[in-house]
Design a protein around this motif. Structure first.
Motif, PDB file in Angstrom:
ATOM      1  N   GLU A  38      -8.528   8.973  44.204  1.00 41.67           N
ATOM      2  CA  GLU A  38      -7.546   8.808  45.282  1.00 41.67           C
ATOM      3  C   GLU A  38      -6.125   8.801  44.716  1.00 41.67           C
ATOM      4  OE1 GLU A  38      -8.688   5.266  47.385  1.00 41.67           O
ATOM      5  OE2 GLU A  38     -10.508   6.199  48.181  1.00 41.67           O
ATOM      6  N   HIS A  70     -16.149  12.620  47.152  1.00 40.54           N
ATOM      7  CA  HIS A  70     -15.050  11.813  47.705  1.00 40.54           C
ATOM      8  C   HIS A  70     -13.795  12.652  47.915  1.00 40.54           C
ATOM      9  CE1 HIS A  70     -13.412   8.048  48.993  1.00 40.54           C
ATOM     10  NE2 HIS A  70     -12.453   8.074  48.086  1.00 40.54           N
ATOM     11  N   LEU A  71     -13.110  13.016  46.858  1.00 36.17           N
ATOM     12  CA  LEU A  71     -11.979  13.938  46.876  1.00 36.17           C
ATOM     13  C   LEU A  71     -12.076  14.763  45.608  1.00 36.17           C
ATOM     14  CD1 LEU A  71      -8.981  11.552  47.741  1.00 36.17           C
ATOM     15  CD2 LEU A  71      -9.895  13.331  49.237  1.00 36.17           C
ATOM     16  N   TYR A 111      -5.407  12.401  43.220  1.00 37.34           N
ATOM     17  CA  TYR A 111      -5.193  13.343  44.321  1.00 37.34           C
ATOM     18  C   TYR A 111      -3.759  13.241  44.843  1.00 37.34           C
ATOM     19  CZ  TYR A 111      -6.734  16.031  48.461  1.00 37.34           C
ATOM     20  OH  TYR A 111      -6.915  16.978  49.429  1.00 37.34           O
ATOM     21  N   ASP A 149     -14.231   6.760  42.447  1.00 36.38           N
ATOM     22  CA  ASP A 149     -13.651   7.172  43.726  1.00 36.38           C
ATOM     23  C   ASP A 149     -12.229   6.637  43.924  1.00 36.38           C
ATOM     24  OD1 ASP A 149     -15.947   8.558  44.324  1.00 36.38           O
ATOM     25  OD2 ASP A 149     -16.662   7.143  45.836  1.00 36.38           O
ATOM     26  N   HIS A 150     -11.988   5.369  43.599  1.00 35.56           N
ATOM     27  CA  HIS A 150     -10.638   4.821  43.796  1.00 35.56           C
ATOM     28  C   HIS A 150      -9.636   5.486  42.850  1.00 35.56           C
ATOM     29  CE1 HIS A 150     -12.017   2.209  40.483  1.00 35.56           C
ATOM     30  NE2 HIS A 150     -10.743   2.084  40.182  1.00 35.56           N
ATOM     31  N   GLY A 168      -8.218   1.433  53.808  1.00 36.24           N
ATOM     32  CA  GLY A 168      -9.456   2.140  53.522  1.00 36.24           C
ATOM     33  C   GLY A 168      -9.316   3.650  53.520  1.00 36.24           C
ATOM     34  N   SER A 169      -8.151   4.184  53.783  1.00 34.25           N
ATOM     35  CA  SER A 169      -7.977   5.626  53.762  1.00 34.25           C
ATOM     36  C   SER A 169      -8.044   6.119  52.328  1.00 34.25           C
ATOM     37  CB  SER A 169      -6.627   6.016  54.366  1.00 34.25           C
ATOM     38  OG  SER A 169      -6.395   7.401  54.187  1.00 34.25           O
ATOM     39  N   LYS A 170      -8.700   7.261  52.144  1.00 35.99           N
ATOM     40  CA  LYS A 170      -8.763   7.834  50.803  1.00 35.99           C
ATOM     41  C   LYS A 170      -7.502   8.628  50.472  1.00 35.99           C
ATOM     42  CE  LYS A 170     -11.592  11.802  52.255  1.00 35.99           C
ATOM     43  NZ  LYS A 170     -12.880  12.464  52.039  1.00 35.99           N
ATOM     44  N   HIS A 179     -13.073  15.176  40.111  1.00 38.92           N
ATOM     45  CA  HIS A 179     -13.569  14.594  41.361  1.00 38.92           C
ATOM     46  C   HIS A 179     -14.059  13.172  41.177  1.00 38.92           C
ATOM     47  CE1 HIS A 179     -17.744  15.196  40.084  1.00 38.92           C
ATOM     48  NE2 HIS A 179     -17.534  16.494  39.929  1.00 38.92           N
ATOM     49  N   GLY A 180     -14.382  12.554  42.309  1.00 38.66           N
ATOM     50  CA  GLY A 180     -14.916  11.200  42.310  1.00 38.66           C
ATOM     51  C   GLY A 180     -16.366  11.184  41.876  1.00 38.66           C
ATOM     52  N   LYS A 191      -3.776   8.555  49.734  1.00 36.45           N
ATOM     53  CA  LYS A 191      -2.685   7.677  49.329  1.00 36.45           C
ATOM     54  C   LYS A 191      -1.414   8.492  49.171  1.00 36.45           C
ATOM     55  CE  LYS A 191      -5.677   4.417  46.942  1.00 36.45           C
ATOM     56  NZ  LYS A 191      -5.974   3.762  45.674  1.00 36.45           N
TER      57      LYS A 191
END
Length: 166
Positions: free
Chosen positions: A150, A92-93, A153, A146-147, A20-22, A122-123, A24
């Motif tokens: 990640e 999100h990021l 990023y 969002d995924h 679940g950590s954003k 961005h997300g 990676k």
């Protein structure tokens, strides 16, 4: 509880804590350029001429044309560079694009307007946020799921060129 069970439980807890950590990691080929095709609503992460990843994107709420001033809802066009990252983004990021560049500033200054800034990849919007009902909802940024941000990023480093085409 036996020592074996305790060790097993601790190992499981450690393994699950990373889920679940954003944030990676990426160990593949270097992303040498990001290519955005505004009209097609596509973004590609490239290694040389090879596409490593392809994403569907959302743009500014007035997507046609080059960003000229703050609040115009346009996404810039041209060659820029990834110049920063925001791990605490409300989207999100996010990774920053160096808009406005010197040319954008000169053109805006000559026209007596503010070129704006804070352009990011961005997300998506925060849960419960209202967007304008359009597919293109940002203030000039490039939005992905969002995924997907990640992965982006992790893969795209500061200094990577980004070519944004109409």
């Amino acid at each position: 509880m036996t020592v074996t069970r305790l060790v097993g439980a601790l190992l499981l807890a450690v393994a699950l804590s990373g889920c679940g950590s954003k944030f990676k990691t990426y160990n593949g080929p270097e992303v040498t350029q990001v290519l955005v095709l505004k009209e097609e609503r596509k973004m590609f992460l490239l290694h040389g001429r090879k596409a490593l990843k392809e994403y569907d994107i959302k743009l500014g709420f007035t997507p046609e044309g080059h960003k000229a001033q703050q609040g115009d809802g346009r996404t810039p066009e041209g060659l820029y560079f990834i110049d920063r990252r925001n791990p605490e983004s409300k989207f999100h990021l996010s990774i920053g694009i160096n808009y406005p560049n010197n040319r954008d500033i000169e053109v805006a200054r000559a026209a007596g307007i503010n070129p704006g800034g804070d352009i990011f990849i961005h997300g998506g919007p925060q849960k419960g946020s209202k967007v304008n009902g359009s597919d293109d909802w940002t203030w000039g940024c490039i939005a992905v799921e969002d995924h997907e941000i990640e992965d982006i990023y992790a893969m795209v480093k500061d200094g990577t060129p980004i070519l944004i085409q109409p």
